[in-house]
Design an enzyme around this catalytic site. Structure first.
Site, mmCIF file in Angstrom:
data_model
loop_
_atom_site.group_PDB
_atom_site.id
_atom_site.type_symbol
_atom_site.label_atom_id
_atom_site.label_comp_id
_atom_site.label_asym_id
_atom_site.label_seq_id
_atom_site.Cartn_x
_atom_site.Cartn_y
_atom_site.Cartn_z
ATOM 1 N N TYR A 94 0.816 -1.195 0.154
ATOM 2 C CA TYR A 94 0.172 -0.072 0.147
ATOM 3 C C TYR A 94 1.106 1.295 -0.092
ATOM 4 O O TYR A 94 1.897 1.440 0.607
ATOM 5 C CB TYR A 94 -1.091 0.060 1.331
ATOM 6 C CG TYR A 94 -2.119 -0.794 1.233
ATOM 7 C CD1 TYR A 94 -3.241 -0.631 0.904
ATOM 8 C CD2 TYR A 94 -1.930 -2.187 1.580
ATOM 9 C CE1 TYR A 94 -4.478 -1.412 0.823
ATOM 10 C CE2 TYR A 94 -3.045 -3.127 1.749
ATOM 11 C CZ TYR A 94 -4.004 -2.719 1.299
ATOM 12 O OH TYR A 94 -5.342 -3.598 1.225
ATOM 13 N N TYR B 222 -0.482 -10.035 0.473
ATOM 14 C CA TYR B 222 0.727 -9.501 1.394
ATOM 15 C C TYR B 222 0.368 -10.231 2.834
ATOM 16 O O TYR B 222 -0.731 -10.653 3.235
ATOM 17 C CB TYR B 222 0.432 -8.131 1.636
ATOM 18 C CG TYR B 222 -0.850 -7.267 2.378
ATOM 19 C CD1 TYR B 222 -1.019 -7.080 3.554
ATOM 20 C CD2 TYR B 222 -1.780 -7.003 1.242
ATOM 21 C CE1 TYR B 222 -2.396 -6.544 4.016
ATOM 22 C CE2 TYR B 222 -3.049 -6.362 1.735
ATOM 23 C CZ TYR B 222 -3.153 -6.394 2.964
ATOM 24 O OH TYR B 222 -4.275 -5.819 3.615
ATOM 25 N N ARG C 96 -3.018 -12.105 3.632
ATOM 26 C CA ARG C 96 -4.257 -11.523 3.136
ATOM 27 C C ARG C 96 -4.299 -11.928 1.774
ATOM 28 O O ARG C 96 -3.276 -11.535 0.697
ATOM 29 C CB ARG C 96 -4.266 -10.094 3.033
ATOM 30 C CG ARG C 96 -4.444 -9.596 4.517
ATOM 31 C CD ARG C 96 -5.697 -10.037 5.391
ATOM 32 N NE ARG C 96 -6.896 -10.146 4.828
ATOM 33 C CZ ARG C 96 -7.895 -9.519 4.505
ATOM 34 N NH1 ARG C 96 -7.778 -8.200 4.452
ATOM 35 N NH2 ARG C 96 -9.004 -9.741 3.787
ATOM 36 N N HIS D 1 -7.379 -8.448 -2.363
ATOM 37 C CA HIS D 1 -8.637 -7.984 -2.082
ATOM 38 C C HIS D 1 -8.756 -6.488 -2.250
ATOM 39 O O HIS D 1 -7.731 -5.934 -2.235
ATOM 40 C CB HIS D 1 -8.939 -8.319 -0.442
ATOM 41 C CG HIS D 1 -7.985 -7.741 0.475
ATOM 42 N ND1 HIS D 1 -6.883 -8.254 0.713
ATOM 43 C CD2 HIS D 1 -8.158 -6.564 1.022
ATOM 44 C CE1 HIS D 1 -6.219 -7.502 1.606
ATOM 45 N NE2 HIS D 1 -6.816 -6.365 1.684
ATOM 46 N N HIS E 132 -10.706 -3.000 -0.810
ATOM 47 C CA HIS E 132 -11.623 -2.397 0.175
ATOM 48 C C HIS E 132 -12.498 -1.471 -0.318
ATOM 49 O O HIS E 132 -12.034 -0.409 -1.093
ATOM 50 C CB HIS E 132 -10.525 -1.414 1.257
ATOM 51 C CG HIS E 132 -9.669 -2.143 1.989
ATOM 52 N ND1 HIS E 132 -9.905 -2.789 3.156
ATOM 53 C CD2 HIS E 132 -8.349 -2.897 1.716
ATOM 54 C CE1 HIS E 132 -8.770 -3.574 3.715
ATOM 55 N NE2 HIS E 132 -7.814 -3.556 2.572
HETATM 56 FE FE LIG Z 1 -6.014 -4.703 2.721
#
Ligand SMILES: [Fe+3]
Lengths: 203, 248
Positions: free
Chosen positions: B120, B159, B169, B172, B174
């Site tokens: 991110y 990640y 994870r 995905h 959000h």
């Molecule tokens: Fe996330």
């Protein structure tokens, strides 16, 4: 399309915002509700500041506080409010703030008036609060009441739904004229009262 | 000037009944607050039972066009046509509906995700995966009159969750959405079909009901029905709230 209107669908599962909620989503001046498109809202501007901590007392960083409230006359700018035509056009009613590394958030808004529910019940002046955070699988809902509301809280049905011993947790503390503190503890000793809004609560 | 969006014509009906109502929560289709192996949930989810209460006007009203407060950020995350982000170009065709199945015209949607390497752009992300300078990973946009919007982006990478004991994870995205009333506010995640990590994800499996988990997974279109360079996924998101009476 008449038949598609009658099907019932289940809302998607709520999930955590995670640790990476974009900082740019919180810096657009959304924490100041006193102005809209350069026009000042009616009523008394107030500051609401607080600190949000978790179970071990550690501050929460990048926790999102969103609020929704009525205007100075207690009117919601939404068609479900029978009085919405009279709502202050310069008051938006919704705002957002994020906590800093010390868990602190700050909002500037207008002191809400007394709202009147659909069945005529009066609600004490209040601000509806929604909390989003990493590790919160569901959004949390609480309410901010004011210490100086002339006793209106005493007959507010939602305030009365809070067990008496925990009611102080939904009342802001007056720090200075026009300035209130509303701290939030997510879990543990002195936990902030949070509400179930599953739609099953008694009417 | 606070004019209602198309779904909110009229007001309370004069008999004190709401135009928009909200159905009861369906527990099995909603996430469990405290999730085993996801340490933060046990530090942050309230320990006291939530206080039962009825809906009031506060919950059955909500902000009209929140984009008056939150600037729109466009729908192209992949930087296509300028400098394209690295990774698999995808298009997510999202449809926002209410509990009655009615499209939410003009719904405001926020979306954020990791880049193709699972990183991110955020001060909290100190993973070693590389940042992609052409991928910022956040958008804010409104649905059209049919509740639809199309987002061009990069398929996010998986990640590892720091300090979680080898929990990764799955890919995905959000999403954060607004509907007609305060109770419609929804933050959720969208998953991709056929991902091996889906089966072990503690967040996806915090939802007890298998059908509800399935509804969080987007549906791939056949490449035959996609543009040359893009894979297309369809996804519906349902938020709380519905019209009190069906329209004729
Ligand atoms: Fe996330």
């Amino acid at each position: 399309m008449a038949n598609t209107m009658s099907e019932v669908r289940l809302p998607a599962a709520e999930m955590t915002v995670g640790p990476f909620f974009p900082p740019r989503y919180s810096d657009a001046g959304a924490h100041d509700l006193t102005c809209l498109d350069g026009q000042r809202a009616r009523g008394e501007p107030i500051d609401i500041q607080g600190r949000v901590v978790q179970l071990d007392g550690a501050p929460t960083h990048n926790l999102i506080v969103e609020i929704w409230q009525a205007d100075a006359a207690g009117i919601y700018a939404h068609p479900n409010d029978p009085r919405h035509i009279e709502a202050d056009p310069n008051f938006f009613g919704w705002g957002r703030a994020a906590t800093d590394a010390d868990g602190r958030y700050a909002l500037r808004t207008i002191r809400p008036g007394q709202t009147r529910d659909l069945d005529g019940t009066a609600r004490a002046p209040h601000i509806n609060v929604l909390v989003l955070f990493s590790g919160l699988m569901r959004q949390l809902h609480t309410v901010i009441y004011f210490p100086d509301d002339g006793g209106a809280k005493a007959s507010d049905p939602i305030y009365r739904a809070v067990p008496a011993a925990r009611r102080a947790g939904v009342v802001a503390v007056a720090d200075a004229p026009g300035r209130y503190r509303f701290d939030i503890r997510l879990r543990g000793e002195g936990e902030t009262p949070f509400f179930s809004l599953d739609g099953k609560g008694a009417r | 000037m606070a004019k209602a969006r198309s779904g909110g014509a009229g007001g309370a009906d004069g008999l004190g009944r709401a135009v928009i109502t909200v159905g009861p929560y369906d527990e099995p289709s909603q996430s469990t607050p405290v999730v085993e192996g996801y340490r933060q949930t046990a530090l942050r989810a309230p320990a006291e039972p939530l206080i039962e209460r009825p809906f009031t006007l506060s919950e059955l009203t909500g902000p009209d066009r929140p984009e008056r407060r939150l600037a729109l950020l466009g729908t192209d995350l992949a930087g296509y046509g300028v400098e394209r982000a690295l990774g698999q170009l995808i298009e997510v065709r999202l449809r926002v509906l209410d509990e009655g199945g009615a499209p939410l015209s003009g719904a405001l949607v926020e979306m954020w995700q990791a880049n193709a390497a699972g990183r991110y752009i955020h001060p909290n992300d100190d993973d070693h995966a590389p940042v992609d300078p052409h991928f910022h990973g956040a958008a804010r946009m409104t649905a059209d009159a049919s509740g639809c919007l199309s987002i061009r982006t990069i398929k996010p990478g998986a990640y590892p969750v720091p300090g979680s004991g080898r929990w990764w994870r799955p890919p995905h995205i959000h999403f954060s959405l607004w509907g007609r009333v305060w109770m419609s506010r929804l933050v959720t995640q969208m998953f991709f079909p056929g991902e091996p990590l889906n089966g072990q994800d503690r967040i996806l499996h915090a939802v007890p009901d298998a059908d509800a988990r399935e509804r969080l997974i987007c549906r791939p279109r056949s490449p035959v029905d996609c543009p040359d360079d893009t894979l297309v996924f369809d996804h519906d998101i349902v938020v709380r709230g519905r019209r009190a009476t069906p329209v004729a």
